[in-house]
Design an enzyme around this catalytic site. Structure first.
Site, PDB file in Angstrom:
ATOM      1  CB  SER A   1      -0.874  -0.045   1.361  1.00  0.00           C
ATOM      2  OG  SER A   1      -0.094  -0.019   2.325  1.00  0.00           O
ATOM      3  NE  ARG A   2       1.346   5.569  -2.125  1.00  0.00           N
ATOM      4  CZ  ARG A   2       1.111   5.086  -3.268  1.00  0.00           C
ATOM      5  NH1 ARG A   2       1.357   3.643  -3.277  1.00  0.00           N
ATOM      6  NH2 ARG A   2       0.576   5.555  -4.143  1.00  0.00           N
TER       7      ARG A   2
ATOM      8  N   GLY B   1       5.315  -2.194  -7.604  1.00  0.00           N
ATOM      9  CA  GLY B   1       3.885  -2.847  -7.743  1.00  0.00           C
ATOM     10  C   GLY B   1       3.300  -2.822  -9.223  1.00  0.00           C
ATOM     11  CB  SER B   2       2.068   0.008 -11.151  1.00  0.00           C
ATOM     12  OG  SER B   2       3.122   1.029 -11.046  1.00  0.00           O
TER      13      SER B   2
ATOM     14  CG  HIS C   1       6.557   2.164  -4.726  1.00  0.00           C
ATOM     15  ND1 HIS C   1       6.222   3.428  -4.005  1.00  0.00           N
ATOM     16  CD2 HIS C   1       5.321   1.816  -5.451  1.00  0.00           C
ATOM     17  CE1 HIS C   1       4.852   3.495  -4.146  1.00  0.00           C
ATOM     18  NE2 HIS C   1       4.535   2.540  -4.983  1.00  0.00           N
TER      19      HIS C   1
ATOM     20  CD  GLU D   1       8.394   4.125  -1.382  1.00  0.00           C
ATOM     21  OE1 GLU D   1       8.198   4.549  -2.601  1.00  0.00           O
ATOM     22  OE2 GLU D   1       7.542   3.089  -1.001  1.00  0.00           O
TER      23      GLU D   1
HETATM   24  C1  DGY Z   1       0.283   3.530  -7.293  1.00  0.00           C
HETATM   25  O1  DGY Z   1      -0.091   3.518  -8.443  1.00  0.00           O
HETATM   26  O2  DGY Z   1      -0.211   4.313  -6.544  1.00  0.00           O
HETATM   27  C2  DGY Z   1       1.284   2.457  -7.090  1.00  0.00           C
HETATM   28  O3  DGY Z   1       1.633   2.405  -5.804  1.00  0.00           O
HETATM   29  C3  DGY Z   1       2.295   2.368  -7.921  1.00  0.00           C
HETATM   30  O4  DGY Z   1       3.087   1.217  -8.007  1.00  0.00           O
END
Ligand code: DGY
Length: 325
Positions: free
Chosen positions: A236-237, A287-288, A285, A266
């Protein structure tokens, strides 16, 4: 007349071309984050801004009198001061949907890596320590048929639940503001209070957005509630977790392992205690961060921007500003 916009980070060429077909633009091309003064200069006479994670607050908005929209290239939008945006009548958009599966894939990767000790045992081989069949002190824990607790059951949580249930026969628990009967139907997912989820899960995945209510929601007390064999994942964060408490939980065996995509600071400082723990799997980081998904996110942000420049409502306004005229 063509509107002027500012793109505060490099974007793929086709995205830049698309914006250029509809607007005049300036762009920050360096891979280094844009310095604040360059950003302020760029948005002074701009009507639209494309950004990723930059703090959008009163200080910035008061220096951009013509700004009509801020388009985040991310689904999370904790970088935005929503009160300040509302005060200045500036729309903000994010990039939902296009990254759900990519982030969910990473979460499963972190679950597997942390529980089966993939990174630790890769280092073990490289260090020349594999001299005989490994002993039980290096065994991992199973993912299949284990209980997965997802905190924050939005679109990404659902994509994780689908993989976990259909791919790994996991038992799914979740906690969120409201129960989601469709998930109970589709994946047999059980709604739990946060405390019950922590106590009953073998894997705890934190996916909640960062808000004032979720800052430090995982602290010493929450880690104590988890099973000593449990694995904690945060995608998440970083600010949702008390990192000092997590380090202590990992060191003392309060929990078994963690897989972390996000951190309070970060990039994470090189002397951070998490870097010393073999039972923490850390990724920067990502994720995407696949080429296709990052392209899709940048294009979606550009589509939001262009819609607003044409005078239309952008498709992905953040929920808190949906009522803004
Ligand atoms: C977002 O899009 O908020 C994600 O943390 C990116 O990886």
């Amino acid at each position: 007349m063509r509107k002027k916009v500012f793109i505060a980070r490099p974007v793929p060429f086709q995205v830049e071309q698309y914006i250029g077909r509809h607007c005049d633009y300036e762009i920050w091309r360096s891979q280094d984050p844009i310095p604040r003064d360059e950003l302020l200069a760029g948005i002074k006479d701009a009507e639209g801004l494309i950004t990723h994670g930059t703090k959008i607050n009163e200080e910035l908005l008061s220096q951009a009198p013509g700004l009509r929209i801020v388009c985040n290239i991310s689904v999370g939008y904790d970088n935005l001061d929503i009160g300040a945006l509302r005060k200045h009548g500036v729309w903000a958009t994010h990039t939902p949907y296009v990254l759900d599966d990519t982030v969910a894939d990473l979460v499963l990767g972190l679950m597997l890596a942390a529980s089966r000790r993939i990174v630790e045992l890769d280092a073990f081989i490289r260090a020349g320590d594999w001299k005989e069949t490994i002993k039980s002190d290096l065994f991992g824990v199973d993912v299949h048929h284990a209980t997965l607790g997802i905190i924050g059951m939005g679109r990404i949580g659902k994509a994780i639940a689908k993989r976990a249930k259909l791919g790994f026969d996991m038992n799914i628990l979740y906690s969120s503001r409201t129960p989601k009967p469709e998930l109970e139907e589709a994946f047999g997912a059980g709604y739990r209070s946060l405390d019950a989820l922590l106590e009953q899960s073998d894997f705890v995945v934190l996916m909640t957005p960062l808000t004032p209510d979720t800052v430090n929601m995982m602290g010493a007390e929450q880690f104590r509630r988890m099973k000593p064999s449990a694995v904690f994942i945060n995608a998440s964060r970083g600010q949702t977790v008390d990192e000092a408490a997590l380090v202590e939980a990992l060191r003392s065996g309060t929990i078994r392992a963690a897989g972390l995509d996000v951190f309070r600071e970060e990039p994470i400082p090189p002397d951070h205690p998490l870097l010393k723990l073999p039972n923490a799997v850390l990724v920067p980081h990502i994720g995407s961060a696949t080429a296709q998904t990052r392209f899709n996110m940048a294009m979606l942000a550009a589509q939001n921007l262009v819609a607003a420049m044409r005078g239309d409502r952008p498709p992905n306004l953040i929920p808190e500003l949906k009522d803004l005229p």
